[in-house]
Scaffold this active site. Structure first.
Site, short mmCIF file in Angstrom:
data_model
loop_
_atom_site.label_atom_id
_atom_site.label_comp_id
_atom_site.label_asym_id
_atom_site.label_seq_id
_atom_site.Cartn_x
_atom_site.Cartn_y
_atom_site.Cartn_z
CG HIS A 179 -2.03 -1.57 1.42
ND1 HIS A 179 -2.15 -2.26 1.72
CD2 HIS A 179 -3.27 -0.55 0.59
CE1 HIS A 179 -3.33 -2.59 1.47
NE2 HIS A 179 -3.96 -1.74 0.99
CG ASP A 251 -3.87 -5.93 -4.32
OD1 ASP A 251 -5.39 -5.68 -3.77
OD2 ASP A 251 -3.40 -6.44 -3.29
#
Length: 471
Positions: A179, A251
Site C-alpha cells: 500500500h 490488487d
C-alpha cells in the site's frame, strides 16, 4: 468488440451513514464508460442491497460486484455475519469449519448482491515482521495453508459466489506493505515454487474463479524487477505452471506498489502483461481512455484484449449463477465459532474466577492512519449490560493490534508498549485482539486470552467468556 472499459472495476465507498448517495457522480461516469463492475467498501445490508440492484438496473446488464470479505461478509457490510480472521480458522485446524466459513461468506454476500468475494488470502504467514498479512493468512505451513485455501474456495464457490485467491505469487515474505511502497522478495525460485505458490496451486486445483496479483517484485521470477501485476513471466507462470484459466485481477491500483508503474499507463501495462481486470484504478476514465487508445494503436495486441474480455465474460457468468441456499455446517452461527476459539484461547496462565465489578483498561495500537479502526467498545458494552463494569474488582487489559499497512510494522508501537508495561503487570487478565505471537510482547505474568481481532464478533465473544467466569 466489447469496449475495453469492461476490464475496469472502480471503487465505491459508503459514507459514515452507510449510504452510497455521495458516489452518484462517480457511478454515472463509470456506467457511462461501460465498466465491468465495482468493488464495494462499507455500508449496511439494506444500503448495499439497494446499491447493487440499482447498479445492475442502470447498467442494463450483469456486473461483477466484489468486496474484500476475508472475515466474512460482515467485514464490510454491517448486519451480515462476521467470521474470525483466517489465522484463527487455520489455528483450529478443522476442514469442515473452513469449508463452512467459505459458504457462509458467499451466501451472505449473494444476499445483498455481491457476487465476487475477494478471498481467501493464500499468502503464508512466514515473516513475523511483515506489517500487512499476519492473521489475514491461514498460517505459515504451506501444506496446511493449501488445505485451508482449497476448502474455503470449495465452500464459497458451491454457495454461489466467485472466489479469488490472493495475492499471487505470495505476499507473505514482504517486510514492506505494498500500500505504501513497492516490496521486493529475495527468495529463490525453488523456495517460491515449493512453498509460496503451493496454496495458489491448491486454489487452481479447487477450481477458483479468480486470482489477484501482488504489487510485489520477485527478481527470481522476473529479473527485470517488475511487480507481479505487471510481469509477463510471472503471469505466464500462473497460466502455464499452475494451469490457471480463470480471471486474473490486480490488487487495488491506487496502492503505491502499483502507482510506481504509472497511472493510466500502468493499466495498459498490466493488461498487456497478462492481467484481465483492473481493480480500483485512481482515475477510471483515464484508464479507460488509455486502454482504448492502446487497442487502437496496437500497443495492446488484439488477441490479448480479446482473451481478457473472454475471461471477464466467463467470470461474470459464474458469478451471476443462481445462489445456493443457507449453508449447513459444524455451527449454527458464527458466534458459536467465536466462542469455541475463546474457549481454547488461553495462551498463558489459568483463569478460575474473576471478581466483579470488572475494570477495563484499553491499549489500542490501531489508532491513526487513513481509515479509523472499528470501535473498541463492544466488549465493554456487553459487560455493562450485565452490570459487571465498575472498579474495585478484577482488572482486565484489552489489547488491540490488527494488521494495518500504515503502521509499517507488525508488533506494538512505542505508545502501546509503554502502556502495556504500566498496566499489564497489574492485571488479572489480558485479552489480546491480535496475532498470537504478540503475546510474547505482553509483560508480566497475567493470563493472556487470545481473541484474534478487534471486530465486533470477537469482542462480544470475549464479553461472554469474561461474564461466564465472573462472580
Amino acid at each position: 468488440m466489447t469496449h475495453p472499459a469492461r476490464l475496469i472495476l472502480p471503487a465505491l465507498r459508503a459514507g459514515p451513514d452507510g449510504s452510497f448517495a455521495h458516489e452518484s457522480p462517480g457511478i454515472d461516469s463509470a456506467l457511462g464508460l461501460g465498466v465491468g463492475g465495482f468493488i464495494l467498501f462499507g455500508g449496511n445490508a439494506e444500503s448495499v442491497r439497494a446499491l447493487t440492484a440499482d447498479l445492475v438496473r442502470r447498467a442494463g446488464r450483469p456486473l461483477l460486484l466484489g468486496s474484500d470479505l476475508e472475515r466474512g461478509a460482515g467485514q464490510q457490510v454491517a448486519g451480515l455475519p462476521e467470521l474470525p480472521p483466517p489465522g484463527a480458522l487455520g489455528w483450529l485446524g478443522d476442514a469442515d469449519v473452513i469449508r463452512w466459513a467459505g459458504a457462509v461468506t458467499a451466501a451472505a454476500a449473494r444476499s445483498v448482491g455481491i457476487n465476487w468475494v475477494f478471498a481467501p488470502v493464500a499468502d503464508l504467514d512466514v515473516l513475523p515482521t511483515k506489517p500487512i498479512v499476519q492473521t489475514r493468512a491461514f498460517g505459515a505451513d504451506p501444506a496446511a495453508v493449501a488445505a485451508c485455501v482449497r476448502g474455503w474456495i470449495e465452500g464459497c464457490e458451491a454457495a454461489g459466489a466467485l472466489a479469488c485467491a490472493k495475492h499471487y505469487p505470495g505476499h507473505g515474505r514482504t517486510a514492506v506493505d505494498s500500500h505504501v511502497a513497492l516490496p521486493s522478495v529475495a527468495a529463490d525460485a525453488t523456495t517460491l515454487a515449493r512453498e509460496d505458490e503451493r496454496p495458489f496451486a491448491a486454489a487452481v486445483d479447487a477450481g477458483v474463479g479468480g486470482v489477484m496479483t501482488a504489487h510485489v517484485a520477485f527478481p527470481a521470477l522476473d529479473p527485470d524487477g517488475r511487480p507481479a501485476t505487471f510481469s509477463p513471466p510471472i503471469l505466464e507462470r500462473l497460466r502455464r505452471r499452475l494451469g490457471f484459466d480463470g480471471v486474473v485481477v490486480t490488487d487495488a491500483l491506487v496502492m503505491e506498489g502499483a502507482l510506481s508503474r504509472g497511472g493510466a499507463e500502468g493499466a495498459v501495462e498490466a493488461v498487456r502483461a497478462g492481467v484481465d481486470l483492473l481493480l480500483y484504478p485512481k482515475d477510471p476514465a483515464a484508464a479507460s481512455a488509455a486502454l482504448a487508445e492502446a487497442a487502437r494503436s496496437g500497443q495492446l495486441p488484439p488477441e490479448r484484449l480479446a482473451q481478457a474480455l473472454r475471461h471477464y465474460e466467463a467470470a461474470l457468468a459464474r458469478a451471476t449463477r443462481p445462489a445456493a441456499g443457507r449453508p449447513s455446517g459444524p455451527y449454527e452461527t458464527t458466534e458459536e465459532l467465536a466462542d469455541t476459539l475463546l474457549d481454547r484461547g488461553l495462551l498463558r496462565g489459568v483463569v478460575r474466577r474473576l471478581t466483579k465489578p470488572i475494570e477495563l483498561v484499553l491499549v489500542d495500537d490501531d489508532l491513526g492512519g487513513p481509515y479509523p479502526p472499528s470501535p473498541a467498545v463492544y466488549l465493554g458494552r456487553r459487560l455493562a449490560e450485565r452490570g459487571l463494569l465498575g472498579s474495585g474488582g478484577s482488572r482486565i487489559v484489552l489489547v488491540f493490534a490488527e494488521p494495518r499497512g500504515w503502521k509499517g510494522r507488525a508488533g506494538f508501537g512505542p505508545e502501546a508498549r509503554a502502556l502495556l508495561a504500566r498496566e499489564a503487570p497489574k492485571a488479572q487478565l489480558v485479552v489480546l485482539f491480535a496475532h498470537p505471537r504478540l503475546a510474547d510482547e505482553v509483560p508480566g505474568s497475567a493470563p493472556v486470552l487470545l481473541a484474534w481481532h478487534r471486530q465486533r464478533l470477537m469482542q462480544e465473544a470475549g464479553a461472554r467468556w469474561i461474564a461466564a467466569r465472573t462472580g
